[in-house]
Structure formats: structure tokens, C-alpha cells
Design an enzyme around this catalytic site. Structure first.
Site, PDB file in Angstrom:
ATOM      1  N   TYR A  15       0.850   1.056   9.366  1.00 49.48           N
ATOM      2  CA  TYR A  15       0.181   1.038  10.677  1.00 49.48           C
ATOM      3  C   TYR A  15       1.019   0.372  11.761  1.00 49.48           C
ATOM      4  O   TYR A  15       0.806   0.585  12.941  1.00 49.48           O
ATOM      5  CB  TYR A  15      -1.165   0.301  10.595  1.00 49.48           C
ATOM      6  CG  TYR A  15      -2.178   0.985   9.723  1.00 49.48           C
ATOM      7  CD1 TYR A  15      -2.179   2.364   9.577  1.00 49.48           C
ATOM      8  CD2 TYR A  15      -3.135   0.256   9.041  1.00 49.48           C
ATOM      9  CE1 TYR A  15      -3.109   2.996   8.770  1.00 49.48           C
ATOM     10  CE2 TYR A  15      -4.073   0.882   8.233  1.00 49.48           C
ATOM     11  CZ  TYR A  15      -4.052   2.253   8.097  1.00 49.48           C
ATOM     12  OH  TYR A  15      -4.962   2.869   7.305  1.00 49.48           O
ATOM     13  N   LYS A  33       1.433   1.168  -5.246  1.00 48.07           N
ATOM     14  CA  LYS A  33       1.898   2.474  -5.731  1.00 48.07           C
ATOM     15  C   LYS A  33       3.356   2.292  -6.132  1.00 48.07           C
ATOM     16  O   LYS A  33       4.267   2.961  -5.627  1.00 48.07           O
ATOM     17  CB  LYS A  33       1.702   3.511  -4.605  1.00 48.07           C
ATOM     18  CG  LYS A  33       1.933   4.940  -4.994  1.00 48.07           C
ATOM     19  CD  LYS A  33       0.833   5.527  -5.836  1.00 48.07           C
ATOM     20  CE  LYS A  33       1.211   6.926  -6.283  1.00 48.07           C
ATOM     21  NZ  LYS A  33       0.312   7.468  -7.314  1.00 48.07           N
ATOM     22  N   ASP A  89      -4.209   5.101  -6.937  1.00 47.49           N
ATOM     23  CA  ASP A  89      -5.002   6.276  -7.330  1.00 47.49           C
ATOM     24  C   ASP A  89      -5.948   5.907  -8.465  1.00 47.49           C
ATOM     25  O   ASP A  89      -7.118   6.294  -8.492  1.00 47.49           O
ATOM     26  CB  ASP A  89      -4.101   7.463  -7.699  1.00 47.49           C
ATOM     27  CG  ASP A  89      -2.906   7.066  -8.554  1.00 47.49           C
ATOM     28  OD1 ASP A  89      -2.502   5.881  -8.521  1.00 47.49           O
ATOM     29  OD2 ASP A  89      -2.374   7.928  -9.279  1.00 47.49           O
ATOM     30  N   ASP A 104      -7.571  -0.172   3.590  1.00 46.85           N
ATOM     31  CA  ASP A 104      -8.433   0.541   4.538  1.00 46.85           C
ATOM     32  C   ASP A 104      -9.341   1.500   3.759  1.00 46.85           C
ATOM     33  O   ASP A 104     -10.560   1.575   3.976  1.00 46.85           O
ATOM     34  CB  ASP A 104      -7.519   1.319   5.505  1.00 46.85           C
ATOM     35  CG  ASP A 104      -8.271   1.882   6.687  1.00 46.85           C
ATOM     36  OD1 ASP A 104      -9.506   1.724   6.757  1.00 46.85           O
ATOM     37  OD2 ASP A 104      -7.623   2.503   7.556  1.00 46.85           O
ATOM     38  N   ASP A 144     -13.619   0.812   2.214  1.00 53.27           N
ATOM     39  CA  ASP A 144     -14.710   1.723   2.571  1.00 53.27           C
ATOM     40  C   ASP A 144     -15.353   2.320   1.320  1.00 53.27           C
ATOM     41  O   ASP A 144     -16.572   2.474   1.251  1.00 53.27           O
ATOM     42  CB  ASP A 144     -14.200   2.858   3.470  1.00 53.27           C
ATOM     43  CG  ASP A 144     -14.468   2.554   4.933  1.00 53.27           C
ATOM     44  OD1 ASP A 144     -14.663   1.367   5.253  1.00 53.27           O
ATOM     45  OD2 ASP A 144     -14.488   3.497   5.746  1.00 53.27           O
TER      46      ASP A 144
END
Ligand code: ATP
Length: 353
Positions: free
Chosen positions: A142, A188, A220, A244, A248
Site C-alpha cells: 500500500y 507467503k 492461503d 486487510d 475482514d
């Protein structure tokens, strides 16, 4: 002892729930002999209307002068068409940056009493769920260099410095020490160099916390495990992008957006506390807003900024007792009988004695 709190009522249901937070904290003050001194700060849409800026410098300064910031909610349709830089959410980003907040902590808790709201099967949730997710806020893709033309080629540079990972890793281990003593670091690392730095750094920091168990998980797999076997998690720590998404997902499995608080912390005690939900303009002014996420944000503030663990637990216990008694605002009533924002906080107040 006096604690200075910058209170940002903001937009939509923000002012309504923020008022309930003040009532609850005042009661805690009376019961435990603390003074909470509130300074009202304008941020978000209300600040755009007043000053043409979602976070004027003097408002940010008022937050800097406080011991903690209590934010209700900002934003709404009215300001959606403004340029990105002038939107209410920009005020939030400036607040986080201006206060040096680098970690977002979100508990995902399923209360036994609200099990029906959870979309997962009973055998998966068992007797309840209590996960704390730490998301890094200042680095990652970001904030990396951007390139390209958005049409034929684009790039966003994913990057982390070791010190950025180290400080949030320490926070994760410290938090785990006060809970289930287990940290899952999500990355990852089989593909990304940034993730290998993340993993190496977290492993190095872990040596200072031999009493806390550490495991690493690919993102994942973590996304899958959250719905398959969420009870394996205690504290989860991850980067900005993965966090992020996972925060959620974790909120969704609790099934009740009006119940979940969050904290944003930096390297000082000055933190910012807010519900995870937005300003809910669709129900603003109707007295239907659930004040619990806001009230539990106060509990997080007492715990993390003021080190008032007993007082924090008093609020959490009161909320649980009220839920156990069957009280529900409309969002958690599943179509059954519901009470108003004020009635819900009155019941919580009555439990604080
Ligand atoms: P944002 O982009 O700011 O998150 P949003 O509209 O996508 O805004 P919310 O404002 O969180 O998200 O609202 C999503 C839905 O949840 C709305 O229908 C809203 O009424 C409901 N909701 C959110 N918070 C509460 C609350 N505290 N009590 C009751 N309902 C709520």
C-alpha cells in the site's frame, strides 16, 4: 489519576454511540476512582463541513496532546464524491500516520449467546472463539512505489524493513503473553522475498519470548483455516495486505459487525480505539445502532493505553452479562425483539457496580 481522551464522534451513528462511551467511562471512573477528561475533536465529514478538511492540523494536535483517542465512525454518502484527498477516510489515514500508529489489533470473538449469528457450523466453533489479529499498518504494497499507467502496465512495490516487522512482532508476542501464549505469523514466504524477511524477523524476535509458541502459516492456508478450524488461533500477526483481507474474514465469521472493537497502536501508549464498523448512515438518528463495539473499544483503551486491566474486564463482563440476559439491538436480534442504543447501554451501565 486523570486520563485525557480525545473523543471523535464523527459522522452517521458516530455521535450516538460516542455519547454512550462517555457514559460508560464516567461510570468506570466513579467506580474505580479515575477521571476521564474528554476533548471533542472534529474529524471526517463533520470536519469537511466545518473547515473544508477532514482533519485540520489543530484537531490532530489535540489528539497528540491526549493519552488516547476514541473514535466512533467517519464517512457517509454525502462526502463520497469528493476527491480522494478530501474524503473523510483521508482524515483517518492522517490520524494514524500523525500519531505513528503501526499496528491494528482486532479481536474476533464469538459470544456463546450470539452463536446463531455465526455462519460456521457448531462443531467448528465449539464453545466459542477468541482470536486477536494484528495487522501491520504502515508498510507493504500500500505504501510502496507505484508505477505504470493503469492501462497497459502497472506495479505496486511490496516492501518491508526488518524494524517494521520487529516492532509489530514484539507487540504480538507481548499480547500473546496476556492470552493463550500462541502466535501464528502469516506470510507467503514460499513465493515472496518480503515474506521471507517477515518470517526470518518474526523467528528472530520469537527467541526473546520462549514462553510463547510460534508457528508460521501461508496466507492461503490461513484464509482456509479461519473457516475450517478457527479455534487453533490465539494471536495472528501479519502484514498490511494480508491483514486487510484476513481481518475482514475473521469479522465475518463472528457474524456481528456491531459488536467488534479495534485498537491502533504505535510505540508509545497513545493509541486510537474504534469500532470496526462504519458510520452506518442508513440507521443514523433512529436509535437502532448497537453501541457494544464502541463500548468494547473503551475496554481496549483501558487495557492497552492505560493499563487498567481490571476496569477493561469489568466492561467486557458487563457486556457478556447483558447478552446473556437476552438483550439485543436490532442488528443482533435475528428479527426478534430489540431494544434501542440507549436501552442497551443503560443495561450495561446497570451491570457496572
Ligand atoms: P464503511 O465503508 O464506512 O465501512 P459501510 O456502509 O460499508 O461503511 P457500515 O457503516 O459498517 O459499512 O454498515 C454496514 C451495515 O451494517 C449497515 O447496514 C449498517 O446499518 C450496519 N451496522 C454497522 N454498524 C452498526 C451498528 N453499530 N449497529 C447496528 N448496525 C450497524
Amino acid at each position: 489519576m486523570e486520563y485525557k481522551i480525545a473523543r471523535i464522534p464523527g459522522d452517521g451513528i458516530g455521535p450516538e454511540i460516542s455519547e454512550e462511551a462517555v457514559r460508560i467511562l464516567s461510570r468506570i471512573g466513579e467506580l474505580y476512582g479515575h477521571t476521564f477528561a474528554f476533548t471533542e475533536v472534529d474529524a471526517g465529514g463533520v470536519a469537511i463541513d466545518k473547515y473544508g478538511d477532514p482533519l485540520p492540523e489543530e484537531q490532530l494536535e489535540a489528539c497528540r496532546r491526549s493519552d488516547a483517542v476514541l473514535l466512533a465512525a467517519v464517512g457517509g454518502e454525502k462526502w463520497d464524491d469528493l476527491p480522494v484527498d478530501k474524503r473523510p477516510e483521508k482524515g483517518l489515514l492522517r490520524l494514524r500516520g500523525g500519531l505513528g500508529l503501526f499496528a491494528n489489533l482486532r479481536p474476533a470473538i464469538i459470544y456463546d449467546e450470539l452463536r446463531d449469528a455465526c455462519p460456521l457450523k457448531d462443531e467448528i466453533v465449539g464453545t466459542g472463539l477468541d482470536i486477536l489479529i494484528l495487522r501491520e499498518l504502515t508498510g507493504d504494497v500500500y505504501f510502496g512505489e507505484r508505477g505504470g499507467d493503469d492501462i497497459t502496465y502497472s506495479s505496486d512495490l511490496m516492501n518491508y524493513h526488518d524494524y517494521e516487522v520487529e516492532r509489530i512482532a514484539r507487540l504480538a508476542f507481548e499480547s500473546a503473553r496476556k492470552r493463550g501464549k500462541k502466535v501464528t505469523s502469516v506470510d507467503k514466504a514460499n513465493v515472496l522475498a518480503t515474506s521471507r524477511l517477515w518470517r526470518n524477523t518474526v523467528s528472530r524476535v520469537a527467541k526473546d519470548y520462549p514462553d510463547v509458541e510460534l508457528n508460521h502459516m501461508y496466507v492461503d492456508n490461513a484464509a482456509m483455516q479461519l473457516v475450517r478450524n478457527p479455534r487453533q488461533f490465539d494471536v495472528v500477526v501479519t502484514g498490511n495486505l494480508f491483514g486487510d483481507i484476513l481481518t475482514d474474514e475473521a469479522s465475518m465469521i463472528t457474524g456481528s459487525i456491531g459488536m467488534l472493537p479495534s485498537a491502533s497502536l504505535g510505540s508509545t501508549k497513545l493509541g486510537m480505539y474504534e469500532p470496526i464498523h462504519g458510520s452506518a448512515p442508513d440507521i443514523a438518528g433512529t436509535g437502532k445502532a448497537n453501541p457494544i463495539a464502541m463500548i468494547l473499544s473503551c475496554a481496549m483503551m483501558l487495557r492497552y493505553s492505560f493499563d487498567l486491566e481490571e476496569e477493561a474486564q469489568a466492561i467486557e463482563t458487563a457486556v457478556k452479562a447483558v447478552l446473556k440476559g437476552g438483550a439485543r439491538t436490532a442488528d443482533i436480534a435475528a428479527g426478534g425483539k430489540s431494544i434501542s442504543t440507549r436501552e442497551m447501554s443503560d443495561l450495561i451501565l446497570a451491570e457496572l457496580k
